[in-house]
Write an enzyme that holds these catalytic residues in place. Structure first.
Site, PDB file in Angstrom:
ATOM      1  N   ARG A 175       0.741  -1.294   0.538  1.00 34.19           N
ATOM      2  CA  ARG A 175      -0.212  -0.161   0.136  1.00 34.19           C
ATOM      3  C   ARG A 175       1.441   1.264   0.383  1.00 34.19           C
ATOM      4  O   ARG A 175       0.148   2.421   0.068  1.00 34.19           O
ATOM      5  CB  ARG A 175      -0.582  -0.061   0.942  1.00 34.19           C
ATOM      6  CG  ARG A 175      -1.637  -0.782   1.190  1.00 34.19           C
ATOM      7  CD  ARG A 175      -2.564  -1.276   2.590  1.00 34.19           C
ATOM      8  NE  ARG A 175      -3.326   0.458   2.922  1.00 34.19           N
ATOM      9  CZ  ARG A 175      -4.166   0.749   3.129  1.00 34.19           C
ATOM     10  NH1 ARG A 175      -5.474   0.262   1.664  1.00 34.19           N
ATOM     11  NH2 ARG A 175      -4.920   1.891   3.045  1.00 34.19           N
ATOM     12  N   ARG A 179       9.697   5.791  -3.433  1.00 39.41           N
ATOM     13  CA  ARG A 179       9.655   6.862  -4.992  1.00 39.41           C
ATOM     14  C   ARG A 179      11.578   7.021  -4.762  1.00 39.41           C
ATOM     15  O   ARG A 179      11.253   7.765  -3.394  1.00 39.41           O
ATOM     16  CB  ARG A 179       8.580   7.757  -4.825  1.00 39.41           C
ATOM     17  CG  ARG A 179       7.100   7.676  -4.684  1.00 39.41           C
ATOM     18  CD  ARG A 179       6.276   8.478  -5.600  1.00 39.41           C
ATOM     19  NE  ARG A 179       5.206   7.997  -5.765  1.00 39.41           N
ATOM     20  CZ  ARG A 179       4.281   8.989  -4.677  1.00 39.41           C
ATOM     21  NH1 ARG A 179       4.913   9.954  -4.056  1.00 39.41           N
ATOM     22  NH2 ARG A 179       2.709   8.220  -4.902  1.00 39.41           N
ATOM     23  N   ARG A 258      -8.071  -6.455  13.623  1.00 41.28           N
ATOM     24  CA  ARG A 258      -7.268  -5.280  14.805  1.00 41.28           C
ATOM     25  C   ARG A 258      -8.657  -4.360  14.423  1.00 41.28           C
ATOM     26  O   ARG A 258      -9.248  -4.082  13.343  1.00 41.28           O
ATOM     27  CB  ARG A 258      -5.701  -4.455  13.610  1.00 41.28           C
ATOM     28  CG  ARG A 258      -5.392  -5.702  13.796  1.00 41.28           C
ATOM     29  CD  ARG A 258      -4.484  -6.438  15.009  1.00 41.28           C
ATOM     30  NE  ARG A 258      -4.126  -5.391  15.892  1.00 41.28           N
ATOM     31  CZ  ARG A 258      -3.811  -5.153  17.904  1.00 41.28           C
ATOM     32  NH1 ARG A 258      -4.172  -6.643  18.110  1.00 41.28           N
ATOM     33  NH2 ARG A 258      -3.340  -3.903  18.187  1.00 41.28           N
ATOM     34  N   ARG A 289      -0.652   7.067  15.245  1.00 37.13           N
ATOM     35  CA  ARG A 289      -0.840   8.865  14.576  1.00 37.13           C
ATOM     36  C   ARG A 289      -1.359   9.356  15.306  1.00 37.13           C
ATOM     37  O   ARG A 289      -2.343   8.766  15.965  1.00 37.13           O
ATOM     38  CB  ARG A 289      -1.105   8.000  12.649  1.00 37.13           C
ATOM     39  CG  ARG A 289      -2.432   7.585  12.764  1.00 37.13           C
ATOM     40  CD  ARG A 289      -2.282   6.960  11.377  1.00 37.13           C
ATOM     41  NE  ARG A 289      -3.705   6.260  10.994  1.00 37.13           N
ATOM     42  CZ  ARG A 289      -3.622   5.640   9.771  1.00 37.13           C
ATOM     43  NH1 ARG A 289      -2.867   5.872   9.007  1.00 37.13           N
ATOM     44  NH2 ARG A 289      -4.829   4.691  10.261  1.00 37.13           N
ATOM     45  N   TYR A 365      -9.203  -6.013   3.384  1.00 33.22           N
ATOM     46  CA  TYR A 365      -8.652  -4.529   3.246  1.00 33.22           C
ATOM     47  C   TYR A 365      -8.520  -3.486   1.771  1.00 33.22           C
ATOM     48  O   TYR A 365      -8.136  -3.514   1.540  1.00 33.22           O
ATOM     49  CB  TYR A 365      -7.456  -5.246   3.766  1.00 33.22           C
ATOM     50  CG  TYR A 365      -6.470  -3.590   4.453  1.00 33.22           C
ATOM     51  CD1 TYR A 365      -7.335  -2.626   4.844  1.00 33.22           C
ATOM     52  CD2 TYR A 365      -4.864  -3.321   5.109  1.00 33.22           C
ATOM     53  CE1 TYR A 365      -5.837  -0.935   5.170  1.00 33.22           C
ATOM     54  CE2 TYR A 365      -4.225  -3.047   4.984  1.00 33.22           C
ATOM     55  CZ  TYR A 365      -4.539  -1.929   5.429  1.00 33.22           C
ATOM     56  OH  TYR A 365      -4.660  -0.724   5.632  1.00 33.22           O
ATOM     57  N   ASP A 367      -9.411  -0.487   0.391  1.00 30.17           N
ATOM     58  CA  ASP A 367      -9.613   1.027  -0.024  1.00 30.17           C
ATOM     59  C   ASP A 367     -11.313   2.102   0.177  1.00 30.17           C
ATOM     60  O   ASP A 367     -12.323   0.778  -0.814  1.00 30.17           O
ATOM     61  CB  ASP A 367      -8.992   1.721  -0.769  1.00 30.17           C
ATOM     62  CG  ASP A 367      -7.437   2.104   0.391  1.00 30.17           C
ATOM     63  OD1 ASP A 367      -7.082   1.812   1.197  1.00 30.17           O
ATOM     64  OD2 ASP A 367      -6.720   1.646  -0.164  1.00 30.17           O
TER      65      ASP A 367
HETATM   66  N1  UDP Z   1       3.385   1.659   7.815  1.00 27.73           N
HETATM   67  C1  UDP Z   1       4.250   2.064   8.752  1.00 27.73           C
HETATM   68  N2  UDP Z   1       4.568   2.435   8.977  1.00 27.73           N
HETATM   69  C2  UDP Z   1       4.184   4.103   8.314  1.00 27.73           C
HETATM   70  C3  UDP Z   1       2.822   3.809   7.289  1.00 27.73           C
HETATM   71  C4  UDP Z   1       2.497   2.264   7.292  1.00 27.73           C
HETATM   72  O1  UDP Z   1       5.228   0.696   8.501  1.00 27.73           O
HETATM   73  O2  UDP Z   1       3.977   5.089   8.649  1.00 27.73           O
HETATM   74  C5  UDP Z   1       3.009   0.140   7.307  1.00 27.73           C
HETATM   75  C6  UDP Z   1       1.914  -0.197   8.001  1.00 27.73           C
HETATM   76  O3  UDP Z   1       2.459  -1.771   7.751  1.00 27.73           O
HETATM   77  C7  UDP Z   1       0.711  -0.549   7.908  1.00 27.73           C
HETATM   78  C8  UDP Z   1       0.701   0.092   6.101  1.00 27.73           C
HETATM   79  O4  UDP Z   1       2.224  -0.183   6.426  1.00 27.73           O
HETATM   80  O5  UDP Z   1      -0.338  -0.754   8.233  1.00 27.73           O
HETATM   81  C9  UDP Z   1      -0.324   0.354   5.626  1.00 27.73           C
HETATM   82  O6  UDP Z   1      -0.453   2.208   6.439  1.00 27.73           O
HETATM   83  P1  UDP Z   1      -1.670   2.922   6.120  1.00 27.73           P
HETATM   84  O7  UDP Z   1      -1.171   4.271   6.466  1.00 27.73           O
HETATM   85  O8  UDP Z   1      -1.412   3.124   4.213  1.00 27.73           O
HETATM   86  O9  UDP Z   1      -2.443   2.602   6.231  1.00 27.73           O
HETATM   87  P2  UDP Z   1      -3.956   2.454   6.726  1.00 27.73           P
HETATM   88  O10 UDP Z   1      -4.024   2.475   8.456  1.00 27.73           O
HETATM   89  O11 UDP Z   1      -4.202   4.154   6.082  1.00 27.73           O
HETATM   90  O12 UDP Z   1      -5.195   1.458   6.133  1.00 27.73           O
END
Ligand code: UDP
Length: 388
Positions: A175, A179, A258, A289, A365, A367
């Protein structure tokens, strides 16, 4: 009164899309039920009374898609802002841009690598991973090498999933793009934005457009509602978007999820963190976050959205262990879960008048756009022939 042609269980994206299409395209009468007291599922938003700031009740939702049909579909109900998502992350008390890009790499290695030099460096560091990665850890290292994986992915993933990265599905990490230029847009899709009127209003517009044919009953549990059970027994077509294992009374055991918990705070400053989402990559703090909702609508300029307003809202997001009765957010998908899912899917395939869909119904999972896509496709390929 005309009888109900279609029962939809769950008023989230999948359920509402199917209901709207069945009414608009086929002129069918639909009953939608949801156990919550609002429509929109986890994409629902509400406006905080004290500040007027629109909060996504179930965490940050940004609409992004490359599906042309989905983009055209959602634009029928509201126009979208030109919001572009950008995320930062805190590691060792330093802020880095995400997704990992040349800016992150050069800041982390205190260097000024060109794209080609950075690629070469990461390629060397990625050699530690096997050629065909089989789990999140191996996949992560093969994409960004071990030092960056350890700094930005390992602890965040451990906090979020509470499952060793070696046991997690490698697709989770796909996901996040990597880059080798300075582009730090979080998403790489053709279209991105937030409904101008907000998500709550978006879903209201969607259902209002078919209010003569679609009835919505909230606070209604499918398993206890007489009308729903009668429709099911009478052989009415049912689109079920609740958890598939719950439908089958957990006979093969519960699928593992989760959950997430939010701590809401109203802070007396105009701008708390300068961006909508700040990730915390280290084991401490315990939250994964912080979401600051104001930043999702830079185009709004009145009330608390006005510069110098001195009020903002943040949600601290904590991952939490899921158990029956708690909100399921992320499917864990361990090999044991996937075995159970296969058994439930075998039962589902035998159903004549029930179609399972959406994040919970498919244990996916998803979007937002993938849920719209899956609903539009299911409507065209499975539901329409059955309703005609
Ligand atoms: N991830 C990570 N560090 C970050 C952001 C994401 O390790 O700072 C990993 C983590 O395993 C997460 C996955 O990437 O479950 C997808 O993150 P994203 O933020 O895209 O998913 P969301 O929780 O927003 O669905």
């Amino acid at each position: 009164m005309k009888k109900v042609d279609l029962l939809v269980v769950g008023a989230g994206i999948f359920g509402l899309t199917v209901a709207e299409r069945a009414a608009t395209v086929l002129g069918k009468k639909v009953l939608v039920i949801d156990k919550r007291n609002h429509i929109g599922g986890n994409s629902y938003s509400e406006i905080d009374k004290e500040t007027g700031i629109e909060c996504h009740k179930y965490g940050a939702h940004i609409f992004h898609t490359s599906y042309q049909d989905v983009w055209e579909y959602v634009n029928k109900f509201d126009s979208f802002t030109n919001y572009e998502h950008r995320v930062y992350t805190v590691h060792n008390q330093e802020v880095f841009p995400l997704p990992i890009n040349l800016g992150t790499i050069n800041q982390f290695f205190k260097s000024n690598y060109s794209p080609e030099e950075a690629k070469k460096l990461i390629k060397g560091q990625a050699k530690k991973a096997p050629k065909n990665p089989s789990n999140l850890k191996e996949q992560g290292i093969s994409l960004i090498g071990e030092p960056l994986f350890d700094a930005f992915i390992m602890n965040y993933t451990a906090k979020q999933w509470q499952t060793p990265p070696e046991q997690l599905d490698k697709s989770i990490i796909n996901r996040l793009p990597v880059r080798f230029d300075y582009n730090n847009r979080y998403f790489s899709n053709t279209y991105e934005g937030i409904p101008k009127s907000g998500y709550k209003a978006f879903f209201e517009k969607m259902t209002n457009s078919v209010k003569d044919l679609v009835k919505i009953k909230l606070n209604t549990n499918f398993f206890e509602d007489e009308e729903a059970q009668e429709l099911l027994e009478a052989g009415t077509l049912v689109v079920y978007t609740g958890p598939i294992d719950e439908f089958y009374k957990y006979q093969y055991g519960a699928l593992n999820w989760r959950s997430v918990r939010f701590e809401k705070e109203i802070i007396p400053v105009d701008d708390f963190q300068g961006c909508p989402v700040m990730n915390y990559a280290d084991p401490d703090p315990k939250y994964t976050r912080i979401i600051e909702f104001k930043h999702f609508h830079p185009e709004r300029t009145t009330g608390s959205y006005a510069e110098g307003s001195n009020k903002t809202i943040i949600f601290k997001e904590y991952s939490s262990t899921w158990e029956l009765g708690k909100e399921p957010y992320y499917p864990v998908k361990t090999p044991t879960d996937l075995e159970k899912l296969q058994k439930y899917n075998t039962l589902a395939a035998k159903e004549k008048n029930i179609i399972f869909g959406g994040r919970l119904g498919e244990y996916a999972y998803y979007d937002m756009d993938a849920t719209f896509k899956s609903a539009l496709d299911a409507f065209n390929s499975k539901i329409t022939p059955l309703l005609k």
